[in-house]
Design a protein around this motif. Structure first.
Motif, PDB file in Angstrom:
ATOM      1  N   ALA A  91       1.115  13.635  15.380  1.00 16.08           N
ATOM      2  CA  ALA A  91       1.977  12.775  14.576  1.00 16.08           C
ATOM      3  C   ALA A  91       2.129  13.376  13.189  1.00 16.08           C
ATOM      4  N   LEU A  92       3.314  13.187  12.591  1.00 19.96           N
ATOM      5  CA  LEU A  92       3.555  13.606  11.224  1.00 19.96           C
ATOM      6  C   LEU A  92       4.574  12.672  10.604  1.00 19.96           C
ATOM      7  N   ASN A  93       4.561  12.581   9.288  1.00 22.50           N
ATOM      8  CA  ASN A  93       5.546  11.786   8.566  1.00 22.50           C
ATOM      9  C   ASN A  93       5.977  12.526   7.327  1.00 22.50           C
ATOM     10  N   ALA A  94       6.675  11.828   6.433  1.00 19.59           N
ATOM     11  CA  ALA A  94       7.214  12.490   5.254  1.00 19.59           C
ATOM     12  C   ALA A  94       6.139  12.945   4.294  1.00 19.59           C
ATOM     13  N   VAL A  95       4.937  12.444   4.465  1.00 21.40           N
ATOM     14  CA  VAL A  95       3.850  12.830   3.564  1.00 21.40           C
ATOM     15  C   VAL A  95       3.149  14.087   4.065  1.00 21.40           C
ATOM     16  N   SER A 150       1.967   4.318  11.338  1.00 19.91           N
ATOM     17  CA  SER A 150       2.754   5.466  10.866  1.00 19.91           C
ATOM     18  C   SER A 150       2.286   5.953   9.495  1.00 19.91           C
ATOM     19  N   ASN A 151       1.773   5.059   8.669  1.00 17.42           N
ATOM     20  CA  ASN A 151       1.231   5.381   7.337  1.00 17.42           C
ATOM     21  C   ASN A 151       2.277   5.914   6.368  1.00 17.42           C
ATOM     22  N   GLY A 152       3.516   5.945   6.750  1.00 13.81           N
ATOM     23  CA  GLY A 152       4.538   6.452   5.838  1.00 13.81           C
ATOM     24  C   GLY A 152       5.883   6.522   6.527  1.00 13.81           C
ATOM     25  N   PRO A 153       6.946   6.830   5.756  1.00 11.13           N
ATOM     26  CA  PRO A 153       8.279   6.939   6.355  1.00 11.13           C
ATOM     27  C   PRO A 153       8.435   8.252   7.120  1.00 11.13           C
ATOM     28  N   GLY A 154       9.471   8.318   7.986  1.00 11.91           N
ATOM     29  CA  GLY A 154       9.808   9.538   8.698  1.00 11.91           C
ATOM     30  C   GLY A 154       8.804   9.904   9.759  1.00 11.91           C
ATOM     31  N   LEU A 155       8.370   8.981  10.570  1.00 11.26           N
ATOM     32  CA  LEU A 155       7.398   9.272  11.618  1.00 11.26           C
ATOM     33  C   LEU A 155       8.034  10.131  12.702  1.00 11.26           C
ATOM     34  N   GLN A 156       7.380  11.275  13.044  1.00 11.51           N
ATOM     35  CA  GLN A 156       7.824  12.176  14.106  1.00 11.51           C
ATOM     36  C   GLN A 156       6.616  12.618  14.912  1.00 11.51           C
ATOM     37  N   THR A 173       0.848  -1.196   0.000  1.00  8.93           N
ATOM     38  CA  THR A 173       0.000   0.000   0.000  1.00  8.93           C
ATOM     39  C   THR A 173       0.879   1.241   0.000  1.00  8.93           C
ATOM     40  N   ASN A 174       0.383   2.331  -0.573  1.00  8.03           N
ATOM     41  CA  ASN A 174       1.144   3.581  -0.717  1.00  8.03           C
ATOM     42  C   ASN A 174       1.151   4.353   0.589  1.00  8.03           C
ATOM     43  N   PRO A 175       2.215   5.208   0.819  1.00 10.07           N
ATOM     44  CA  PRO A 175       2.271   6.034   2.042  1.00 10.07           C
ATOM     45  C   PRO A 175       1.151   7.059   2.051  1.00 10.07           C
ATOM     46  N   ALA A 176       0.812   7.525   3.260  1.00 10.14           N
ATOM     47  CA  ALA A 176      -0.198   8.566   3.468  1.00 10.14           C
ATOM     48  C   ALA A 176       0.086   9.238   4.794  1.00 10.14           C
ATOM     49  N   ALA A 177      -0.568  10.397   5.011  1.00  7.99           N
ATOM     50  CA  ALA A 177      -0.412  11.086   6.287  1.00  7.99           C
ATOM     51  C   ALA A 177      -0.993  10.220   7.395  1.00  7.99           C
ATOM     52  N   PRO A 178      -0.473  10.384   8.643  1.00 11.36           N
ATOM     53  CA  PRO A 178      -1.009   9.577   9.750  1.00 11.36           C
ATOM     54  C   PRO A 178      -2.504   9.791   9.916  1.00 11.36           C
ATOM     55  N   ASP A 179      -3.200   8.728  10.248  1.00 10.57           N
ATOM     56  CA  ASP A 179      -4.637   8.803  10.478  1.00 10.57           C
ATOM     57  C   ASP A 179      -4.977   9.132  11.917  1.00 10.57           C
ATOM     58  N   GLU A 180      -4.022   9.026  12.787  1.00  9.05           N
ATOM     59  CA  GLU A 180      -4.290   9.249  14.206  1.00  9.05           C
ATOM     60  C   GLU A 180      -3.045   9.781  14.877  1.00  9.05           C
TER      61      GLU A 180
END
Length: 1285
Positions: free
Chosen positions: A818-822, A770-776, A736-743
């Motif tokens: 939460a945020l990630n690379a997306v 995390s829904n994607g790389p670079g979870l912060q 599945t493709n990356p996406a912004a965190p849902d929660e």
């Protein structure tokens, strides 16, 4: 007709009942041998006999009679003299006729009508007329051989050309045969030609095509005829058929015109049905009763017509009718008169229909309604022989006697003939004869023999004597009493004694003499006697009836569900009559059990070990006895984990979902309840499988919700009642493709750990979230109500953040996103938290103590100021301890205790205080950081209370009218001790209590003696201590006044002593109490373990077994009540168990000592022998010189290897005679007298220091010769030892 005819009708009526009771001769071999009997035909050939010229003709004729019958034959109505034809003979003791035609004789010479006659002195019996014919096929074969004519009519088989759609008939026309041949069509490969509703074979053997098609073209239509009597098959010349369509018919017409037969007068277009067979619209058919009626309708038409049948004014008998040949043939078997009438067949297609009617007439050859039966009469009795036959037309009845028409037979005044009946009256012994009844019409005849045999016989009971009948209770019992006699005997039955005949219920008496009991009961068992009587005598017989208990399965096998490789047991508990031996048999699926050692059959069970799937099925327990049986069945279902699902497939892919389908595996008899779908995240947790979802067991598809940025691999497990299947083969990977965190992170908290910080913590997201790389995580905070901007920081791979430099205990607003690379996650909620707390700075004020009672005090205080809390006030703590007791004899532990109260409390209670004591306390306030400063110490005193139990209370002395009591002061006085209260009362044998007496005792007393008591009386005492607050709890004790003083023990016991027995210490005592629950209790001296007790069963002594040796035990005897409470106990005895002392044994008699001494002696002997040998090898001793001086050639040294002194031998290889030591260990003396034996026996023989003898040969002074004074004593090792003394 013989005799008068008047009153014949009345005579017939009068004899009807007698016919029913006419005597029959039982088939008893011994009886048959004794009784005279006219001939009876027992076996004969059928009326029609077809000869096979390859085999002899055998015409059967067997008969019985006493005397044995003689046989003769007629052919074509005249006597057949078999003696004149060498090819014909009769079998010995038989009338069977054998005609030998195997030598080439003409078979037709023996064709004709044959009849057998069997006669003896009592009459003559005749057989049917037997018609002998040869089959037509043999005549044709003969013509083929002699004349060369073919079997099948010769005809030219030209090819047949037919237009597609036309009807066609392929003729067979087989040669005639007797019986007719069976026709079938085959090809060159002997394969039957396919038939259908369109193509079928008629009853005449022809092959009919309702309409031909191009696929019917072939050149090998062959008709075969099978002749059943000779088992031969003949074939017709092949027929060639070619079917042409209209397009090609013009092209081929010219070529085949001259040599081809064109069939079909109708074109190939569709058309209404017409009948090919039968050709007319109405036909007739005659069939005989009992034969098979066959009617046929074959139709031409296109499309192929369908045939249906019905009966005009009637129903076709469904149970006897069959529709054959694709409904073209109606066959009715076992035809009766009711089957006559008009039958209609109808052929129908979409262009119309056509009908044909067949009018069936049913005639009947004669058939028996009542065949004549043999008649056995006693002299002067009456009887009737009846011969009734049916047929259409009605048969004619004719009678013969002994083969002669009755009108030509000798007259008999006792005989009257009335059409189909012969009446006999007052018969005489000479009236015996055989009568023949012939019923005939135009379609056949019937012939039957029946004899009349006039006998005079006394009764006989034919049932074996003393026969035992065994029946099951409630089942019918039939006791037979077969009799014979002429006149027919009458039978009566008796049970046990013959005082009265049996009659009425439950007995049923049959005409054949049998006695029947419909429902047998136990009381019906016993001895039964049947008595047969007629005018000539009497006979009786005894039989026995045993009524048995039924065989029943009390505990049948039950349905079992078992896992594979487990064991299963089927029970089969049986109850049966003790006199019957049951045989238990087990079946599996109504067959024998497999020959497998896993199946173990026991008396009342079947055990199957290591169950496999093949063991599933129905198991039946069958219990058989000689009289009855019972059975019960149960199913076995073998289950196991289901097989793994297969054929996993992913379909309908979406951004966050996919469809998963699979094929279930075998459930192994346990339905799948659900499927578990698991996934592996190859990106974040490779190799780890997680549960995703479950679906019901009836589904084979699931819509899976997915998370972004996951590399999914799926597998499925099936679950049934046994467990989980193995996992399926995983699917292909689905990404599945990356996406912004849902929660956002959950469980966000904010609280300080120090007085100047704020710790923000949260539960981090799982990798799948995390829904994607670079979870912060973006952490944001601000002071509440300060109207300041948010301060934020972004962190990764942590779950908390510390904000420093905060004020003490200030509220903050906190958010974590939460945020990630997306992109960023959703907007986070605000959480309120406080910075760190500090210790409270003030103590509660105005602490007051209010003593409620001796064990409870109430404390009051003023709350601390809110500003001094410096955090969130959690409550107050009261620290208190007991400093000392106000009584000098009491001591309390001064451990400090704490009572905690909530923040809104300003008072609290201190429970469980010690009375009459001094306490101190202080109070603190506390928050999340800890406690603040304490208040000043407050002290208070608790008042007095009632005292506790006295430390002990017992009766220490007993006399005739007095008892001495002893006690100890309470451990917990709880105040100033004012004295003691003693109450007592009498107790009688019924445990009724007397008047209560009370006595006050000063506090400084520890014993008291009560005088003027009743002798031999039980008293119950209640003893308690007193303070100013009153009396405390009381101890109770019981005692009995006795003549002599009791030992210093419990008052109900006396003379307690111990002694040693073989099994252990023996404890003895005397007891005067009424209680029977006595125990001997013991404990190891100076140990802390619990008392061990052993119950005493009504005796006054007990042996303690199993005590450890060398230890001391305290022992006492205890009386307890029904509630196991101690009522009395004796004084404690100190019993020492002595250690076991080993018995003094004489060491000289011990085996180990004797063995040791023997080993030492043997070792010394070996050393002496070695020493002696070594010394003799050292040089020439005087003994050797003496030997050399004597020059005895027989004396030679031995060698070491054979116990000879080889070193001194002149000839090393010459053995010394007699020097071998025998197996017994002795040394024989040989020719030489000069040996060690002689010197060894001498008491004064000594050795010098160099080993030489002292006083050489001194012991040989009396030797008179080479063999003088030979000693038979062997050399002794003991003597050799003594020589060194």
């Amino acid at each position: 007709m013989d005799g008068p005819s008047d009153g014949r009708f009345a005579l017939v009526l009068m004899l009807l009942c007698h016919v029913i009771t006419a005597l029959e001769v039982p088939l008893d071999p011994k009886l048959l041998e004794e009784l005279p009997q006219p001939p009876t035909i027992t076996h004969q050939s059928p009326k029609y006999y077809i000869m096979d010229p390859r085999e002899n003709v055998i015409i059967h004729c067997e008969a019985k009679g006493k005397p044995h019958p003689r046989f003769s034959w007629t052919r074509n109505g005249t006597h057949f003299d078999i003696d004149k034809d060498p090819k014909v003979f009769m079998k010995p003791h038989s009338g069977t006729l054998v005609i030998d035609i195997s030598g080439g004789e003409k078979a037709e010479a023996y064709e004709g009508v044959y009849q057998c006659t069997a006669r003896n002195e009592l009459g003559t019996a005749v057989s049917n007329n037997i018609i002998i014919r040869q089959s037509n096929l043999f005549g044709m074969i003969r013509d083929l051989i002699l004349k060369g004519s073919p079997l099948w009519a010769k005809e030219r088989m030209n090819p047949i050309i037919a237009q597609e759609g036309q009807s066609l008939v392929l003729p067979c026309r087989p040669p005639a045969g007797l019986p007719p041949p069976t026709i079938f069509w085959m090809d060159n490969n002997f394969q039957r030609l396919p038939q259908s509703q369109r193509v079928s074979q008629g009853l005449n053997g022809d092959l009919y095509f309702s309409s031909v098609q191009t696929e019917d073209s072939r050149n090998d239509y062959i008709c075969y005829a099978r002749f059943p009597h000779t088992q031969t098959i003949q074939q017709k010349q092949p027929i060639s058929v070619r079917v042409l369509s209209m397009d090609s018919i013009n092209d081929t017409m010219e070529a085949y015109y001259n040599e081809t037969v064109l069939f079909g007068d109708k074109d190939g277009k569709e058309r209404a049905p017409t009948f090919m067979v039968p050709s007319d619209s109405v036909s007739t058919k005659l069939v005989l009763r009992g034969d098979v009626l066959e009617m046929e309708c074959i139709a031409d038409g296109l499309p192929t017509p369908e045939i249906s049948w019905n009966k005009i004014s009637g129903e076709i008998p469904s149970m006897r009718a069959s529709f054959l040949n694709y409904d073209k043939t109606l066959s009715i078997r076992d035809v009766s008169e009711a089957d006559a009438g008009e039958y209609r067949c109808t052929a129908t297609n979409r262009h119309g229909s056509v009908h044909h009617s067949t009018r069936v007439t049913v005639k009947a050859a004669p058939y028996w309604i009542s065949a004549p039966r043999n008649l056995i009469l006693a002299p002067m009795e009456m009887g009737v022989i009846t011969c009734r036959a049916g047929g259409h037309p009605k048969p004619t009845i004719s009678w013969s006697m002994n083969g002669v028409p009755i009108e030509n037979a000798p007259k008999d005044p006792s005989r009257t003939v009335e059409d189909d009946t012969i009446i006999f009256s007052e018969v005489q012994t000479g009236s015996s004869a055989v009568y023949q009844c012939n019923a005939s019409n135009e379609y056949g005849y019937l012939l039957s023999n029946a004899f009349i045999n006039v006998l005079a016989e006394p009764p006989r009971v034919l049932t074996p004597a003393n026969k035992v009948y065994q029946v099951i209770i409630n089942k019918p019992a039939l006791l037979k009493c077969a009799t014979f006699g002429s006149p027919i005997p009458t039978v009566t039955w008796f049970k046990e004694s013959r005082s009265s005949t049996l009659e009425g219920d439950p007995y049923v008496f049959h005409k054949n003499g049998a006695l029947e009991i419909h429902v047998s009961q136990t009381q019906n068992s016993g001895k039964y006697t049947c008595v047969a009587r007629n005018s000539l005598g009497i006979s009786e017989n005894h039989v026995y009836l045993e009524v048995k208990e039924p065989t029943r399965i009390l505990r049948p096998p039950e349905y079992r569900v078992v896992q594979r490789n487990r064991n299963v047991v089927f029970g089969c508990k049986v109850r049966h009559d003790p006199s019957l031996v049951p045989i238990v048999t087990w079946l599996k699926d109504n067959r024998e059990l497999p020959d497998d050692e896993r199946f173990r059959v026991e008396s009342d069970s079947l055990t199957i070990t290591d169950v496999t799937e093949d063991d599933a099925g129905q198991y039946t327990c069958i219990v058989n006895t000689t009289l009855d049986k019972d059975s019960a069945s149960a199913l076995l279902t073998v289950v196991e984990q289901p097989d793994a699902p297969t054929d996993l497939e992913l379909t309908d892919p979406e951004a966050r979902s996919v469809q998963l389908t699979w094929t279930p595996g075998d459930d192994h008899n346990s339905p799948v309840t659900k499927f578990l779908i698991q996934y592996e995240d190859g990106l974040h947790h490779a190799g780890v499988w997680h549960n995703l979802t479950e679906v019901p067991g009836m589904k084979t598809t699931a819509h899976l919700k997915l998370s972004p940025y996951v590399h999914y691999t799926f597998r499925v497990l099936a679950i049934n009642g046994v467990g989980y299947s193995q996992p399926s083969v995983p699917t292909r990977q689905y990404k599945t493709n990356p996406a912004a965190p849902d929660e956002n992170p959950s469980d966000v908290r904010a609280m300080g750990t120090e007085h100047n910080n704020l710790v923000i913590s949260w539960k981090p997201l799982m990798p799948l979230q995390s829904n994607g790389p670079g979870l912060q995580y973006k952490v944001m905070w601000r002071q509440q109500d300060a109207e300041t901007e948010w301060t934020s920081v972004t962190v990764a791979n942590v779950s908390k953040f510390v904000v420093s430099g905060t004020p003490t205990f200030v509220p903050y607003e906190v958010k974590v996103q939460a945020l990630n690379a997306v992109d960023h996650g959703p907007k986070p909620p605000v959480v309120i938290g406080y910075s760190g707390e500090d210790f409270p700075s003030a103590a509660p004020d105005n602490v007051q103590v209010n003593v409620v009672n001796s064990t409870l005090a109430e404390i009051h205080w003023t709350p601390v100021p809110l500003k001094s809390v410096r955090g969130r006030l959690q409550g107050y703590k009261i620290h208190y301890r007991c400093e000392r007791s106000l009584h000098r004899h009491n001591f309390h532990h001064n451990d400090q205790k704490i009572e905690i109260f909530s923040h809104n409390k300003t008072r609290g209670r201190l429970p469980h205080l010690h009375p009459y004591s001094v306490y101190s306390l202080y109070v603190t306030a506390f928050n999340g950081r800890g406690e603040g400063p304490p208040t000043s110490v407050q002290r208070f005193e608790t008042p007095e209370d009632v005292p506790g139990f006295p430390s002990f209370f017992r009766v220490v002395g007993s006399d005739l009218e007095s008892l001495t009591l002893e006690w100890g002061p309470p451990h917990h006085r709880n105040g100033h001790l004012m004295g003691y209260s003693l109450k007592y009362q009498t107790v009688n044998s019924s445990n009724d209590l007397g008047v209560l007496e009370e006595l006050d005792v000063p506090s400084n007393h520890s014993s008291v003696t009560l005088h003027n008591l009743k002798h031999s009386t039980r008293y119950k005492f209640y003893f308690s201590a007193k303070t100013q607050k009153g009396s405390g709890p009381a101890l109770t004790e019981e005692a009995v006044t006795i003549v002599q003083k009791a030992l210093p023990a419990a008052p109900a016991f006396g003379n307690v002593s111990s002694s040693l027995s073989e099994d252990g210490p023996l404890i003895s005592w005397e007891y005067w109490g009424p209680e029977n629950h006595l125990y001997v209790e013991y404990i190891i001296d100076n140990s802390d373990e619990d008392w061990h007790k052993e119950k005493v069963n009504g005796s006054h002594s007990h042996v303690l077994k199993g005590l450890k040796e060398g230890l001391a035990y305290k022992v006492r005897v205890v009386a307890r009540d029904h509630d196991d409470q101690t009522l009395h106990h004796s004084e404690e005895l100190l019993v020492k168990v002595p250690a076991m002392v080993s018995p003094q044994v004489d060491i000289a008699t011990q085996g180990w000592f004797i063995g040791l001494m023997s080993a030492i002696a043997l070792l010394i002997l070996i050393l002496l022998i070695v020493c002696f040998i070594k010394r003799n090898k050292g040089g020439k001793y005087p003994v050797k010189e003496k030997e050399d001086a004597h020059g005895d050639p027989e004396i030679q040294p031995m060698k070491e290897d054979d116990l000879t002194f080889g070193e001194y031998s002149d000839e090393d290889h010459k053995p010394l005679k007699g020097s071998r030591t025998p197996s017994s260990g002795t040394v024989k003396r040989d020719d030489s007298d000069d040996s060690l034996v002689d010197y060894g026996d001498s008491g004064d023989t000594q050795f010098n220091e160099d080993g030489s003898f002292i006083g050489q040969y001194s012991g040989k002074s009396d030797r008179s010769g080479p063999r003088g004074h030979d000693s038979s004593e062997p050399p002794s090792p003991v003597n050799a030892m003594n020589s060194f003394v």
